[in-house]
Motif scaffolding. Structure first.
Motif, PDB file in Angstrom:
ATOM      1  N   GLY A  36     -51.000 -12.171  85.423  1.00 49.33           N
ATOM      2  CA  GLY A  36     -51.690 -11.350  84.430  1.00 49.33           C
ATOM      3  C   GLY A  36     -51.926  -9.926  84.871  1.00 49.33           C
ATOM      4  N   ARG A  37     -50.855  -9.273  85.391  1.00 49.11           N
ATOM      5  CA  ARG A  37     -50.991  -7.914  85.910  1.00 49.11           C
ATOM      6  C   ARG A  37     -50.135  -6.972  85.085  1.00 49.11           C
ATOM      7  N   LEU A  38     -50.762  -5.957  84.494  1.00 47.87           N
ATOM      8  CA  LEU A  38     -50.035  -4.946  83.741  1.00 47.87           C
ATOM      9  C   LEU A  38     -49.692  -3.797  84.686  1.00 47.87           C
ATOM     10  N   ILE A  39     -48.405  -3.454  84.747  1.00 49.57           N
ATOM     11  CA  ILE A  39     -47.946  -2.299  85.519  1.00 49.57           C
ATOM     12  C   ILE A  39     -47.633  -1.205  84.506  1.00 49.57           C
ATOM     13  N   THR A  40     -48.349  -0.086  84.568  1.00 50.68           N
ATOM     14  CA  THR A  40     -48.195   0.928  83.528  1.00 50.68           C
ATOM     15  C   THR A  40     -48.269   2.345  84.093  1.00 50.68           C
ATOM     16  N   PHE A  41     -47.562   3.241  83.430  1.00 45.13           N
ATOM     17  CA  PHE A  41     -47.652   4.667  83.749  1.00 45.13           C
ATOM     18  C   PHE A  41     -48.821   5.284  82.996  1.00 45.13           C
ATOM     19  N   VAL A  42     -49.473   6.244  83.637  1.00 46.47           N
ATOM     20  CA  VAL A  42     -50.570   6.986  83.013  1.00 46.47           C
ATOM     21  C   VAL A  42     -50.372   8.469  83.320  1.00 46.47           C
ATOM     22  N   ALA A  43     -50.416   9.318  82.291  1.00 47.12           N
ATOM     23  CA  ALA A  43     -50.242  10.762  82.485  1.00 47.12           C
ATOM     24  C   ALA A  43     -51.350  11.322  83.369  1.00 47.12           C
ATOM     25  N   ASN A  44     -50.972  12.174  84.303  1.00 49.89           N
ATOM     26  CA  ASN A  44     -51.957  12.755  85.220  1.00 49.89           C
ATOM     27  C   ASN A  44     -52.711  13.927  84.611  1.00 49.89           C
ATOM     28  N   GLU A  45     -52.208  14.454  83.477  1.00 49.08           N
ATOM     29  CA  GLU A  45     -52.864  15.580  82.806  1.00 49.08           C
ATOM     30  C   GLU A  45     -52.824  15.335  81.303  1.00 49.08           C
ATOM     31  N   PRO A  46     -53.802  15.834  80.567  1.00 50.40           N
ATOM     32  CA  PRO A  46     -53.758  15.719  79.098  1.00 50.40           C
ATOM     33  C   PRO A  46     -52.775  16.727  78.509  1.00 50.40           C
ATOM     34  N   GLY A  47     -52.447  16.547  77.238  1.00 53.67           N
ATOM     35  CA  GLY A  47     -51.590  17.535  76.588  1.00 53.67           C
ATOM     36  C   GLY A  47     -50.635  16.912  75.593  1.00 53.67           C
ATOM     37  N   PHE A 106     -46.753  15.709  74.699  1.00 50.56           N
ATOM     38  CA  PHE A 106     -45.577  15.211  75.403  1.00 50.56           C
ATOM     39  C   PHE A 106     -44.400  16.185  75.295  1.00 50.56           C
ATOM     40  N   ASP A 107     -44.288  16.864  74.169  1.00 51.69           N
ATOM     41  CA  ASP A 107     -43.172  17.780  73.943  1.00 51.69           C
ATOM     42  C   ASP A 107     -43.158  18.944  74.932  1.00 51.69           C
ATOM     43  N   THR A 108     -44.324  19.328  75.421  1.00 55.31           N
ATOM     44  CA  THR A 108     -44.399  20.461  76.350  1.00 55.31           C
ATOM     45  C   THR A 108     -44.924  20.038  77.725  1.00 55.31           C
ATOM     46  N   TYR A 109     -45.042  18.745  77.944  1.00 61.66           N
ATOM     47  CA  TYR A 109     -45.657  18.250  79.183  1.00 61.66           C
ATOM     48  C   TYR A 109     -44.731  18.471  80.375  1.00 61.66           C
ATOM     49  N   THR A 110     -45.253  19.080  81.418  1.00 59.84           N
ATOM     50  CA  THR A 110     -44.473  19.318  82.640  1.00 59.84           C
ATOM     51  C   THR A 110     -45.083  18.594  83.841  1.00 59.84           C
ATOM     52  N   GLY A 111     -46.139  17.838  83.596  1.00 59.29           N
ATOM     53  CA  GLY A 111     -46.809  17.130  84.684  1.00 59.29           C
ATOM     54  C   GLY A 111     -46.114  15.827  85.033  1.00 59.29           C
ATOM     55  N   THR A 112     -46.740  15.086  85.919  1.00 59.88           N
ATOM     56  CA  THR A 112     -46.188  13.802  86.365  1.00 59.88           C
ATOM     57  C   THR A 112     -47.085  12.659  85.897  1.00 59.88           C
ATOM     58  N   LEU A 169     -44.910  10.337  89.809  1.00 62.53           N
ATOM     59  CA  LEU A 169     -43.600   9.808  89.433  1.00 62.53           C
ATOM     60  C   LEU A 169     -43.188  10.353  88.070  1.00 62.53           C
ATOM     61  N   PRO A 170     -41.873  10.497  87.836  1.00 60.45           N
ATOM     62  CA  PRO A 170     -41.418  10.799  86.477  1.00 60.45           C
ATOM     63  C   PRO A 170     -41.552   9.554  85.601  1.00 60.45           C
ATOM     64  N   LEU A 171     -41.744   9.783  84.306  1.00 57.13           N
ATOM     65  CA  LEU A 171     -41.883   8.679  83.355  1.00 57.13           C
ATOM     66  C   LEU A 171     -40.504   8.128  83.009  1.00 57.13           C
ATOM     67  N   GLU A 172     -40.217   6.906  83.462  1.00 57.26           N
ATOM     68  CA  GLU A 172     -38.942   6.250  83.191  1.00 57.26           C
ATOM     69  C   GLU A 172     -39.196   4.758  82.971  1.00 57.26           C
ATOM     70  N   PRO A 173     -38.274   4.057  82.285  1.00 63.51           N
ATOM     71  CA  PRO A 173     -38.475   2.623  82.012  1.00 63.51           C
ATOM     72  C   PRO A 173     -38.705   1.813  83.281  1.00 63.51           C
ATOM     73  N   ILE A 174     -39.447   0.721  83.134  1.00 63.47           N
ATOM     74  CA  ILE A 174     -39.771  -0.140  84.266  1.00 63.47           C
ATOM     75  C   ILE A 174     -39.723  -1.594  83.816  1.00 63.47           C
ATOM     76  N   GLN A 175     -39.250  -2.470  84.698  1.00 58.48           N
ATOM     77  CA  GLN A 175     -39.168  -3.897  84.394  1.00 58.48           C
ATOM     78  C   GLN A 175     -39.359  -4.682  85.689  1.00 58.48           C
ATOM     79  N   CYS A 176     -40.379  -5.524  85.736  1.00 63.45           N
ATOM     80  CA  CYS A 176     -40.784  -6.172  86.983  1.00 63.45           C
ATOM     81  C   CYS A 176     -40.197  -7.570  87.132  1.00 63.45           C
ATOM     82  N   SER A 177     -39.973  -7.970  88.389  1.00 68.35           N
ATOM     83  CA  SER A 177     -39.438  -9.297  88.700  1.00 68.35           C
ATOM     84  C   SER A 177     -40.476 -10.363  88.380  1.00 68.35           C
TER      85      SER A 177
END
Length: 368
Positions: free
Chosen positions: A287-298, A300-306, A326-334
């Motif tokens: 029951g563990r969710l692995i997820t990306f979270v933006a480090n800065e608000p804003g 997406f069209d102009t976002y340059t953060g990680t 990290l850059p935002l890219e697809p992820i799939q866990c074993s």
């Protein structure tokens, strides 16, 4: 006395010859532990880049499904990440579009396009044997595996004007029958019920009521009043919703009894007409969710953060930061939660234990 000494020498010699039998239960290593101890590290820079299209996902804790172009023919390989071996199981001659692996990791859905506005749907097992195949008039396709009944899935076929038809595919009966659903993007909630967001056709909105529909009698009920995004897992339902001022957004996990297990809040990046839900995956076994979270608000069209990659325990509510940049890219866990495929072609592996990132592709001319 000599006879006693001779017997002792004979016993020692027999123990040398049959050493495993002479070991006590306390000192013998269980077979499973021996296998784990002998297991090699993941092989980096070993997957040939020539003709590489993408990795589809996990078929076990050590094997993935990889797709490669071989002179205009799309070939599907099972690739072992530990010993580098690969085995071709299937190929398609028509234009490859996409593929996915069933929740039990025993079946593979392949979408290819033999002609414009036409799709060929092929479902094979892990040996490459065809379980189902059908040509469907289609401008675009989506599908959803049924994790509660592994031989059933939903598929939505769109026409060029975005009108649609939802079908139920039954692999055991080899049938594909239309079902009446008001919305095209559906997921299974149980063996006989589905979930969809009931979007208004009269006004633009970023959220909608989450509805459950029994496909046997068409009975409906509202599960969540206002949902931006949802995903049904084996033991819990993820629903993302916003507050009155839109920020922050809440990721809410609901158990099979409708009770809230846990929740956490994040600030999402805005888009032109909605909000960006960053890539994520659920490790079902714990029951563990692995997820990306933006480090800065804003926006997406102009976002340059990680982005940070975080782990969220859906039962205890414990959060853990795995990576901060990290850059935002697809992820799939074993399935065992040890590694995650990562990248726009799932061409990298994240080791969640260390953590570090392993490159799978080997460039032409690079040393083995």
């Amino acid at each position: 006395m000599k006879k006693k000494k001779l017997s002792l020498i004979m016993l020692m010699m027999l123990c040398i010859l049959w050493l495993p039998a002479c070991q006590s239960d306390e000192t013998q290593t269980p077979p499973s532990e021996k296998v784990s101890a002998e297991k090699k590290e993941l092989m980096a820079n070993h997957l040939p880049v020539d003709g590489f299209i993408e990795n589809v996902g996990w078929l076990s804790n050590s094997e993935i499904l990889s797709v490669k172009d071989e002179g205009g023919v799309t070939s599907f390989f099972i690739y072992n990440l530990y010993d580098g071996t690969s085995k071709k199981i299937y190929e398609v001659n028509s234009s490859y579009v996409t593929a996915s692996i069933s929740p039990d990791m025993k079946k593979i859905f392949i979408h290819s396009s033999p002609a414009s506005y036409s799709a060929q749907v092929t479902i094979i097992d892990a040996t490459g044997e065809i379980q189902f195949q059908k040509d469907v008039p289609s401008y675009e396709l989506t599908h959803s595996w049924n994790q509660f009944s592994e031989d059933v899935l939903l598929m939505t076929s769109f026409s060029e004007d975005w009108s649609f038809q939802v079908f139920e595919i039954n692999l055991e009966n080899k049938t594909m029958n239309p079902i009446e659903v008001e919305q095209p993007f559906v997921q299974w909630q149980s063996e006989s019920s589905i979930l969809f967001q009931d979007w208004s056709s009269n006004e633009l909105s970023v959220s909608a009521p989450l509805i459950s529909q029994n496909i046997l009698n068409n009975e409906k009920k509202m599960i969540v009043e206002d949902s931006v995004h949802f995903n049904q897992f084996d033991d819990s339902l993820l629903s993302v919703h916003s507050g009155e001022d839109r920020m922050p957004f809440t990721y809410q996990f609901i158990d099979t009894n409708g009770e809230i297990q846990s929740e956490f809040t994040v600030e999402l990046l805005s888009r032109y007409s909605d909000w960006l839900i960053p890539y994520y995956d659920m490790i079902e076994k714990d029951g563990r969710l692995i997820t990306f979270v933006a480090n800065e608000p804003g926006s997406f069209d102009t976002y340059t953060g990680t982005f940070s990659l975080k782990s969220w325990d859906t039962v205890s509510g414990k959060e853990n930061v795995l990576f901060e940049d990290l850059p935002l890219e697809p992820i799939q866990c074993s399935p065992d939660g040890g590694f995650c495929l990562y990248g726009n072609q799932l061409e990298k592996v994240i080791d969640l234990k260390k953590p570090n990132i392993i490159q799978l592709l080997k460039e032409e001319g690079a040393d083995s």
